[in-house]
Write an enzyme that holds these catalytic residues in place. Sequence first.
Site, PDB file in Angstrom:
ATOM      1  N   SER A   1       0.820  -1.217   0.000  1.00  0.00           N
ATOM      2  CA  SER A   1       0.000   0.000   0.000  1.00  0.00           C
ATOM      3  C   SER A   1       0.855   1.269   0.000  1.00  0.00           C
ATOM      4  O   SER A   1       0.534   2.252  -0.668  1.00  0.00           O
ATOM      5  CB  SER A   1      -0.913   0.013   1.234  1.00  0.00           C
ATOM      6  OG  SER A   1      -1.832  -1.052   1.179  1.00  0.00           O
TER       7      SER A   1
ATOM      8  N   TRP B   1       4.402 -10.362  -6.567  1.00  0.00           N
ATOM      9  CA  TRP B   1       3.020 -10.449  -7.087  1.00  0.00           C
ATOM     10  C   TRP B   1       2.898  -9.817  -8.466  1.00  0.00           C
ATOM     11  O   TRP B   1       1.959  -9.060  -8.731  1.00  0.00           O
ATOM     12  CB  TRP B   1       2.000  -9.782  -6.152  1.00  0.00           C
ATOM     13  CG  TRP B   1       2.093 -10.091  -4.706  1.00  0.00           C
ATOM     14  CD1 TRP B   1       2.236  -9.201  -3.693  1.00  0.00           C
ATOM     15  CD2 TRP B   1       2.023 -11.386  -4.084  1.00  0.00           C
ATOM     16  NE1 TRP B   1       2.271  -9.845  -2.482  1.00  0.00           N
ATOM     17  CE2 TRP B   1       2.143 -11.191  -2.693  1.00  0.00           C
ATOM     18  CE3 TRP B   1       1.882 -12.688  -4.563  1.00  0.00           C
ATOM     19  CZ2 TRP B   1       2.123 -12.240  -1.786  1.00  0.00           C
ATOM     20  CZ3 TRP B   1       1.863 -13.729  -3.659  1.00  0.00           C
ATOM     21  CH2 TRP B   1       1.977 -13.499  -2.300  1.00  0.00           C
ATOM     22  N   ILE B   2       3.840 -10.090  -9.334  1.00  0.00           N
ATOM     23  CA  ILE B   2       3.845  -9.416 -10.631  1.00  0.00           C
ATOM     24  C   ILE B   2       3.154 -10.287 -11.681  1.00  0.00           C
ATOM     25  O   ILE B   2       3.685 -11.328 -12.095  1.00  0.00           O
ATOM     26  CB  ILE B   2       5.294  -9.086 -11.070  1.00  0.00           C
ATOM     27  CG1 ILE B   2       6.033  -8.340  -9.954  1.00  0.00           C
ATOM     28  CG2 ILE B   2       5.267  -8.280 -12.371  1.00  0.00           C
ATOM     29  CD1 ILE B   2       5.362  -7.064  -9.451  1.00  0.00           C
TER      30      ILE B   2
ATOM     31  N   GLN C   1     -24.662 -19.714  -3.322  1.00  0.00           N
ATOM     32  CA  GLN C   1     -25.829 -20.035  -2.482  1.00  0.00           C
ATOM     33  C   GLN C   1     -27.011 -20.462  -3.353  1.00  0.00           C
ATOM     34  O   GLN C   1     -27.706 -21.424  -3.032  1.00  0.00           O
ATOM     35  CB  GLN C   1     -26.183 -18.814  -1.625  1.00  0.00           C
ATOM     36  CG  GLN C   1     -27.095 -19.118  -0.460  1.00  0.00           C
ATOM     37  CD  GLN C   1     -26.411 -19.985   0.598  1.00  0.00           C
ATOM     38  OE1 GLN C   1     -25.189 -20.016   0.691  1.00  0.00           O
ATOM     39  NE2 GLN C   1     -27.196 -20.701   1.353  1.00  0.00           N
TER      40      GLN C   1
ATOM     41  N   GLY D   1     -25.239 -27.120  -3.498  1.00  0.00           N
ATOM     42  CA  GLY D   1     -24.049 -27.982  -3.570  1.00  0.00           C
ATOM     43  C   GLY D   1     -23.373 -27.912  -4.931  1.00  0.00           C
ATOM     44  O   GLY D   1     -22.132 -27.984  -5.026  1.00  0.00           O
TER      45      GLY D   1
ATOM     46  N   GLU E   1      -4.011  -3.736  -6.891  1.00  0.00           N
ATOM     47  CA  GLU E   1      -4.190  -2.383  -7.448  1.00  0.00           C
ATOM     48  C   GLU E   1      -4.837  -1.447  -6.424  1.00  0.00           C
ATOM     49  O   GLU E   1      -5.653  -0.583  -6.763  1.00  0.00           O
ATOM     50  CB  GLU E   1      -4.958  -2.443  -8.766  1.00  0.00           C
ATOM     51  CG  GLU E   1      -4.222  -3.363  -9.733  1.00  0.00           C
ATOM     52  CD  GLU E   1      -4.364  -3.018 -11.180  1.00  0.00           C
ATOM     53  OE1 GLU E   1      -4.721  -1.878 -11.497  1.00  0.00           O
ATOM     54  OE2 GLU E   1      -4.061  -3.898 -12.007  1.00  0.00           O
TER      55      GLU E   1
END
Length: 385
Positions: A133, A157-158, A337, A341, A364
């Site tokens: 951040s 994390w590229i 939901q 299942g 981002e």
Amino acid sequence: MIDFELTDEQRLIRETAREFADREIVPVARENDRNEHFDLELVKKLGDMGYLGPIVAEEYGGRGLDYRTYALIVEEVGRGDSSARTVVSVQTSLVCSSIQRWGSEEQKHEWLPRLCSGEILGCFGLTEPDTGSDAANLKTRAEKTGDGWRISGQKQWISMGNFAKVALVFAQTDPEQRHRGLAAFLVPTDSPGFSSSAIHGKLGLRAADTAELSLDGVEVGDEALLGRVGDGFKVAMSALDSGRYSVAAGCVGICQGCVDASVEYSKDRMQFDRPIASFQLVQQMIADMVVDAEAARALVWRAGWLKDTGKPNTTETSIAKLFATEAAVRSANTAIQVHGGSGYVDDYPVERYLRDARVTTLYEGTSQIQKLIIGRAATGINAMA
Ligand code: COS
């Protein structure tokens, strides 16, 4: 005035993108997800369609489309598969739009045509192991040499980092200047000292490539500098103005995909001798998803309209990103939901929607960062200072 009526051209582009997603993306999404397969054949098709730089000017190999039309494409690709959408978003918004906005004529001609066609991929190297951040506080260093720069550091994390031929790397040139010391570099990934490794075990976006980058004394010439020394933070923030928009548009696609899948399933699925779509509690879930999809789309189009008319849009982009990403997580959870299942296994797209949506409130700029940007605009007080 903002106009919600699509032009004939926009309608055609949207219809074409919808058909492309249904024909080329949807049928391979499940297997690519299961196999963690970064699908280069699909990347090539995205390039052939002109989806890897649609907002880039035609003279540089793009399609010269506006942001609103770009969102229509990204929504459809995002409905198909967020891993494919990530390729579109990173290539177009983070890499191409940065080069188009900040690059010299030489840089634009060197990189944009090949990026827009999909001949090569690019990646965006801002985040680091210790810097998320607080983007201005990054540790990667660029030191001046005689006729260029020597860059050392780690990026984390590229997206597409293992396949990119060019990396947009943000580095500090003078730590005392904090964000005003940052610079952006276009680094060829075959440079000596540049290496990447794949990150595995992700909750979602399993068919998207994610890498850790290492730069160990990578030497680049002065021509690699994008913008001027000191412009790096602005290059990054302007890229994120476009990137966050693209993520938001992709999340509209997830929201719409949740509505479509849930409507279809609930009309087919019989319980108590009637389709579950006829139960009020199921309709309530569907109505909630419809409202999320419509509201997210309206916010994205509003941000796009501001961009297309050259008005300030950072706050409105954060609003669209915050709402659309949270709505995508919410809708995907609700869609499971509705499916009961069946929604818990990958016979239907909804469990993948949930896993893929989850990262969008993190990357981002987290939802919390978007709220601080929005809160600062509302109050005039910077809670991040
Ligand atoms: N476009 C161009 N310039 C911008 C800009 C934008 N959208 N936003 C800010 N700037 C400029 C400002 O004008 C300011 O310029 P000066 O140095 O000339 O005054 C400079 O950038 C710094 O601005 P400020 O101190 O206000 O910083 P911000 O509040 O904009 O940035 C946050 C702080 C936390 C919002 C920023 O670091 C951020 O977005 N962090 C999240 C990073 C992120 O999204 N990481 C994910 C990476 S991709 S996975």
